[in-house]
Design an enzyme around this catalytic site. Structure first.
Site, PDB file in Angstrom:
ATOM      1  N   GLU A 171      -8.771   1.748  -4.334  1.00  0.00           N
ATOM      2  CA  GLU A 171      -9.832   1.403  -3.375  1.00  0.00           C
ATOM      3  C   GLU A 171     -10.572   2.657  -2.915  1.00  0.00           C
ATOM      4  O   GLU A 171      -9.951   3.631  -2.469  1.00  0.00           O
ATOM      5  CB  GLU A 171      -9.220   0.674  -2.158  1.00  0.00           C
ATOM      6  CG  GLU A 171     -10.269   0.331  -1.099  1.00  0.00           C
ATOM      7  CD  GLU A 171      -9.830  -0.666  -0.047  1.00  0.00           C
ATOM      8  OE1 GLU A 171      -8.701  -1.212  -0.156  1.00  0.00           O
ATOM      9  OE2 GLU A 171     -10.619  -0.907   0.885  1.00  0.00           O
ATOM     10  N   GLU A 218       0.828  -1.207   0.000  1.00  0.00           N
ATOM     11  CA  GLU A 218       0.000   0.000   0.000  1.00  0.00           C
ATOM     12  C   GLU A 218       0.865   1.261   0.000  1.00  0.00           C
ATOM     13  O   GLU A 218       1.935   1.275   0.601  1.00  0.00           O
ATOM     14  CB  GLU A 218      -0.892   0.024   1.264  1.00  0.00           C
ATOM     15  CG  GLU A 218      -1.894  -1.102   1.315  1.00  0.00           C
ATOM     16  CD  GLU A 218      -2.774  -1.058   2.578  1.00  0.00           C
ATOM     17  OE1 GLU A 218      -2.694  -0.082   3.357  1.00  0.00           O
ATOM     18  OE2 GLU A 218      -3.535  -2.018   2.780  1.00  0.00           O
TER      19      GLU A 218
HETATM   20  O1  KIV Z   1      -6.456  -6.983   1.931  1.00  0.00           O
HETATM   21  C1  KIV Z   1      -7.276  -6.950   1.000  1.00  0.00           C
HETATM   22  O2  KIV Z   1      -8.207  -7.747   0.914  1.00  0.00           O
HETATM   23  C2  KIV Z   1      -7.110  -5.913  -0.010  1.00  0.00           C
HETATM   24  C3  KIV Z   1      -8.193  -5.745  -1.012  1.00  0.00           C
HETATM   25  C4  KIV Z   1      -9.276  -4.951  -0.402  1.00  0.00           C
HETATM   26  C5  KIV Z   1      -7.719  -5.142  -2.263  1.00  0.00           C
HETATM   27  O3  KIV Z   1      -6.139  -5.214   0.006  1.00  0.00           O
END
Ligand code: KIV
Length: 294
Positions: free
Chosen positions: A196, A129
């Site tokens: 997201e 991220e």
């Molecule tokens: O951890 C997860 O499930 C994610 C998705 C929401 C993309 O990062």
């Protein structure tokens, strides 16, 4: 466990989905499908259904392990679940989600942990991220030959900094910042990018401006692919369901119903019944009776 005959597995396996497949699908305008999985049977069912990619998401922390957010899940826990998924899915591209603090401390640690997903858990790629602040880590990891998926917008590992699980990029300046981040991540070498909880028209602009495929979750139909948390899609996680989720089943309710029926059956002695018992021949039974009389 019951002794049910397993469903026969198809001998003709699908071709393995790779980063090249992702790129080709974007070029052809074919939507990319992705879901999360954390265990062997779910991964197997998705793979057989023809999913392009499976993300072993750090959402594991919330939907499987019961934490309030994704921060507590560790590398070892992620690897444990990633290994189960890789045993179940052979064709989908498998992506290991790098948990909080596995890539933020130094680029060396980021590379070491990314490598563990491939070497110890059978993943094909990793996801992390963040925007421009992650460019060095992405360069380091991709430099070692490990494909990296980026993740912008609502980045749950920054939940405290963001002030909660809230949509991002809703003002002109934050939207511009997001677009810049997307371009920086593309330049740093990510093969794909999760967007997201961002406005649909912003996600569409980003998807058009970068050459790598975007995978949206709460980011509208203008993305090159879609991902959902499987427990949301199946209605397995009933603590809350984000607005952008389409629920395809109500497994939590189904599960509760099945458990109640089982309890009732046992308490009223309807289970086990004659079809659930193991038989013994009369000859053996009589021998046994003789034995215990001795
Ligand atoms: O951890 C997860 O499930 C994610 C998705 C929401 C993309 O990062």
């Amino acid at each position: 466990m019951s002794t049910v005959t397993p469903v026969s597995t198809s001998t003709s396996q699908r071709k393995k989905v790779t980063t090249l497949t992702f790129r080709q699908k974007k070029e052809r305008g074919e939507p990319i499908t992705m879901l999360t999985a954390y265990d062997y049977p779910t991964a197997m069912a998705m793979d057989r259904a023809g999913i392009d990619s499976i993300l072993v998401g750090d959402s594991l922390a919330m939907v499987v392990l019961g934490y309030e957010n994704t921060l507590p899940v560790t590398m070892d826990e992620m690897l444990h679940h990633a290994r189960a998924v890789s045993r179940g899915a052979k064709s989908a591209m498998l992506i290991g989600d790098m948990p909080f603090m596995s890539y933020q401390v130094s680029v060396e640690e980021a590379l070491r942990n990314a490598g563990r997903f491939l070497q110890q858990a059978g993943m094909d790629a990793v996801k992390l991220e963040g925007g421009r602040e992650r460019a060095d880590a992405i360069r380091k990891i991709t430099g070692a030959g490990i494909p990296v998926m980026g993740h912008l917008g609502l980045t749950p590992q920054s939940v405290h900094q963001l002030g909660g699980f809230r949509a991002q990029g809703k003002t002109a300046s934050t939207a511009k910042h997001l677009l810049e981040d997307a371009l920086i991540l593309e330049e740093a070498g990510v093969f794909s990018l999760v967007l997201e909880s961002v406005p649909a028209r912003l996600a569409e602009v980003i998807s058009k401006q970068i050459s790598i495929p975007t995978i949206g979750i709460g980011a509208g139909a203008g993305c090159d692919g879609q991902v959902l948390v499987t427990h949301d899609l199946l209605g397995l996680f009933d603590r809350f369901t984000p607005k952008f989720v389409k629920q395809y089943a109500s497994f939590h309710a189904e599960m509760s119903k099945a458990f109640s029926e089982y309890i009732d059956d046992v308490e009223t002695k309807r289970f086990p019944s004659i079809e659930h018992i193991i038989e013994m021949t009369d000859d053996e039974w009589n021998l046994f009776q003789e034995e215990i009389k001795k």
